[in-house]
Structures are given as C-alpha cells and as structure tokens.
Write an enzyme that holds these catalytic residues in place. Sequence first.
Site, PDB file in Angstrom:
ATOM      1  N   HIS A   4      22.132   9.173   1.872  1.00 23.05           N
ATOM      2  CA  HIS A   4      23.234   9.506   0.962  1.00 23.05           C
ATOM      3  C   HIS A   4      24.396   8.538   1.047  1.00 23.05           C
ATOM      4  O   HIS A   4      25.231   8.468   0.145  1.00 23.05           O
ATOM      5  CB  HIS A   4      23.725  10.932   1.238  1.00 23.05           C
ATOM      6  CG  HIS A   4      22.609  11.933   1.162  1.00 23.05           C
ATOM      7  ND1 HIS A   4      21.816  12.237   2.254  1.00 23.05           N
ATOM      8  CD2 HIS A   4      22.140  12.650   0.124  1.00 23.05           C
ATOM      9  CE1 HIS A   4      20.909  13.130   1.881  1.00 23.05           C
ATOM     10  NE2 HIS A   4      21.064  13.387   0.604  1.00 23.05           N
ATOM     11  N   GLY A  20      37.166  16.304   0.275  1.00 23.83           N
ATOM     12  CA  GLY A  20      35.969  16.814  -0.394  1.00 23.83           C
ATOM     13  C   GLY A  20      35.657  16.036  -1.663  1.00 23.83           C
ATOM     14  O   GLY A  20      34.509  15.733  -1.973  1.00 23.83           O
ATOM     15  N   ARG A  87      39.167  15.722   8.517  1.00 25.59           N
ATOM     16  CA  ARG A  87      39.085  16.278   7.169  1.00 25.59           C
ATOM     17  C   ARG A  87      40.488  16.441   6.608  1.00 25.59           C
ATOM     18  O   ARG A  87      41.374  16.980   7.280  1.00 25.59           O
ATOM     19  CB  ARG A  87      38.354  17.620   7.221  1.00 25.59           C
ATOM     20  CG  ARG A  87      38.491  18.454   5.979  1.00 25.59           C
ATOM     21  CD  ARG A  87      37.451  19.562   5.901  1.00 25.59           C
ATOM     22  NE  ARG A  87      37.904  20.673   5.096  1.00 25.59           N
ATOM     23  CZ  ARG A  87      38.044  20.647   3.761  1.00 25.59           C
ATOM     24  NH1 ARG A  87      37.760  19.546   3.083  1.00 25.59           N
ATOM     25  NH2 ARG A  87      38.464  21.703   3.108  1.00 25.59           N
ATOM     26  N   VAL A  88      40.694  15.947   5.385  1.00 27.24           N
ATOM     27  CA  VAL A  88      41.951  16.178   4.665  1.00 27.24           C
ATOM     28  C   VAL A  88      41.587  16.929   3.383  1.00 27.24           C
ATOM     29  O   VAL A  88      41.018  16.368   2.457  1.00 27.24           O
ATOM     30  CB  VAL A  88      42.706  14.855   4.370  1.00 27.24           C
ATOM     31  CG1 VAL A  88      43.409  14.335   5.611  1.00 27.24           C
ATOM     32  CG2 VAL A  88      41.791  13.766   3.821  1.00 27.24           C
ATOM     33  N   GLY A  89      41.873  18.218   3.354  1.00 26.55           N
ATOM     34  CA  GLY A  89      41.409  19.033   2.240  1.00 26.55           C
ATOM     35  C   GLY A  89      42.425  20.050   1.782  1.00 26.55           C
ATOM     36  O   GLY A  89      43.606  19.950   2.099  1.00 26.55           O
ATOM     37  N   GLU A 182      34.514  23.997   4.535  1.00 26.37           N
ATOM     38  CA  GLU A 182      33.902  22.864   5.256  1.00 26.37           C
ATOM     39  C   GLU A 182      34.260  22.761   6.737  1.00 26.37           C
ATOM     40  O   GLU A 182      33.486  22.213   7.528  1.00 26.37           O
ATOM     41  CB  GLU A 182      34.321  21.532   4.580  1.00 26.37           C
ATOM     42  CG  GLU A 182      33.824  21.330   3.173  1.00 26.37           C
ATOM     43  CD  GLU A 182      34.700  22.046   2.125  1.00 26.37           C
ATOM     44  OE1 GLU A 182      35.846  22.429   2.459  1.00 26.37           O
ATOM     45  OE2 GLU A 182      34.231  22.238   0.988  1.00 26.37           O
ATOM     46  N   SER A 204      46.408  25.069  -1.635  1.00 28.90           N
ATOM     47  CA  SER A 204      46.352  24.825  -3.084  1.00 28.90           C
ATOM     48  C   SER A 204      46.363  26.109  -3.898  1.00 28.90           C
ATOM     49  O   SER A 204      46.623  26.077  -5.095  1.00 28.90           O
ATOM     50  CB  SER A 204      45.080  24.038  -3.421  1.00 28.90           C
ATOM     51  OG  SER A 204      43.940  24.785  -3.040  1.00 28.90           O
ATOM     52  N   ASP A 205      46.048  27.239  -3.240  1.00 30.25           N
ATOM     53  CA  ASP A 205      46.041  28.505  -3.984  1.00 30.25           C
ATOM     54  C   ASP A 205      46.228  29.678  -3.027  1.00 30.25           C
ATOM     55  O   ASP A 205      46.099  29.519  -1.814  1.00 30.25           O
ATOM     56  CB  ASP A 205      44.741  28.660  -4.790  1.00 30.25           C
ATOM     57  CG  ASP A 205      43.511  28.586  -3.917  1.00 30.25           C
ATOM     58  OD1 ASP A 205      43.076  27.470  -3.593  1.00 30.25           O
ATOM     59  OD2 ASP A 205      43.016  29.646  -3.529  1.00 30.25           O
TER      60      ASP A 205
END
Length: 235
Positions: A4, A20, A87-89, A182, A204-205
């Site tokens: 991948h 992501g 991880r930056v999400g 994740e 974000s929510d």
Amino acid sequence: MSIHIVTNPHAIAPTVLLPGDPLRAQHIAETYLTDVVRYNEIRGMWGFTGMWKGNRVSVQGTGMGMPSFSIYAHELIREYGATRLVRVGTCGTMSRDLHLRDVLLVQATDCDSGMNVSRFGSYQFAPAASFDLLRRAWQKAEELSIPVKVGNVFTSDQFYDQKGEEKMTLAQSVGTLAVDMESCELYTLARLVDIEALTLLSVSDSLLSGEQVAPEQRQTTFGSMVELALATLFE
Ligand code: HPA
C-alpha cells in the site's frame, strides 16, 4: 517494497505524522515542511517527506478506522523503519470539559475493536501513549501557550453505531473524554513492536450537542496542533 506504500526504502523518515485524510497530509507538507517530495500515490493515500527546521519528517495519510490505519502504520514500521509515529487527527467530544476546537493529548485508549479481541482474547491489554512523547507534548504546549487537555479516548470501530448511546454512557462513566476511530491501533502496534507513539486530536464535533466545527475553522485549530506535534518531536 510493500503493497500500500510503494516507494524506495529510504524515502520515508523515521518520524512520521499520521493524519487520516491524505489531503490533510498534503496540506501539512505544503504548509509546514520544505524540500517536500511525495513518495506515495497508491489508492490516493498520499505520503510526503520534507524538512522541518533541519529535521527530516514524513506525513502519511492513513484512511479511517483501525484496519486502514493498521495497514499504513504496519508498512511504515516493518518496511520503512519508522520509529516514531504521531497521529494528528480529529475527535468527537463526549465530555462537558472538552470543547469544540480544544486539543486533546491522548493518554490511553478504550475500544470496542474486533482487532484487539482477535489479538488478545480475554487478556485486557492497555493501549497507552509513550510517556516521553506525552510528557514532551505537555511541556511544549505550556511553552507555546497552546491550551491542551490530557485524557483518554474511546476508539470505535463504527462511526454510525446502533449502540452508540449505550457505549458513550459507559465511556463517560469511566471518564473517557472523546471518540475517534484509530488511536487504539496506534498505541497497540507501538507496544507490540516497541516504537514511540502519541496521538494529538482536535475536537471537530460534539456527541453531546451535535455541533460541528466548520471546515474552514478546522484548519486553524488543526494547524496549531501540527505545530505542537512538530515542536514535541524535534525541539
Ligand atoms: N466519532 C468517531 N470518530 C470521530 C468523530 C466522531 O464523532 N469525530 C472525529 N472523529
């Protein structure tokens, strides 16, 4: 060469930021890095390597959910020698103490993942951040005056979950602050192969009010979180 991520063995830095969304990977590379090279295009899951203040760093999109995240993290570690994954999400808050646009440093993860059931069976594994990265992120946030919260996230296998309310009530009752899809896989893999890992999430929510941060505002909060991640890793 892996399936991948297809590039030459030295194209990826040992330290990798993991958003992501591959478009966010592109945005991070173009906004914060110099001398940027795009090293992966397979399935549109872009990856970039560049420089930040003299340090080589890569940014790789992972897709959504633990299985997709796992594929990219696995190949980065096993095929390209990554030793620090951050991880930056984004996440959805389920706590009155964590607000839209806040930044959360993820200390540990709860999850309902089938992946860890198949790995560990009845053994209750505890996926947690690398202490040194968490400590440095906390200190850097203070130095840079970026307000952060530290706490646990619930990593869910399902975004649209019939049992979502029930699971949220349970997670709230044990002090869990937010939901993503994740982080549990990052912290599990990091322990299994002994590398360093940390997740930073911007809210974000809200699962409580249903409010969402508008897409144009997301970029701003996300930006200070990425700066915090880079400063944590290299300063
Ligand atoms: N649920 C799961 N993952 C998420 C959410 C959410 O509400 N927001 C951002 N990532």
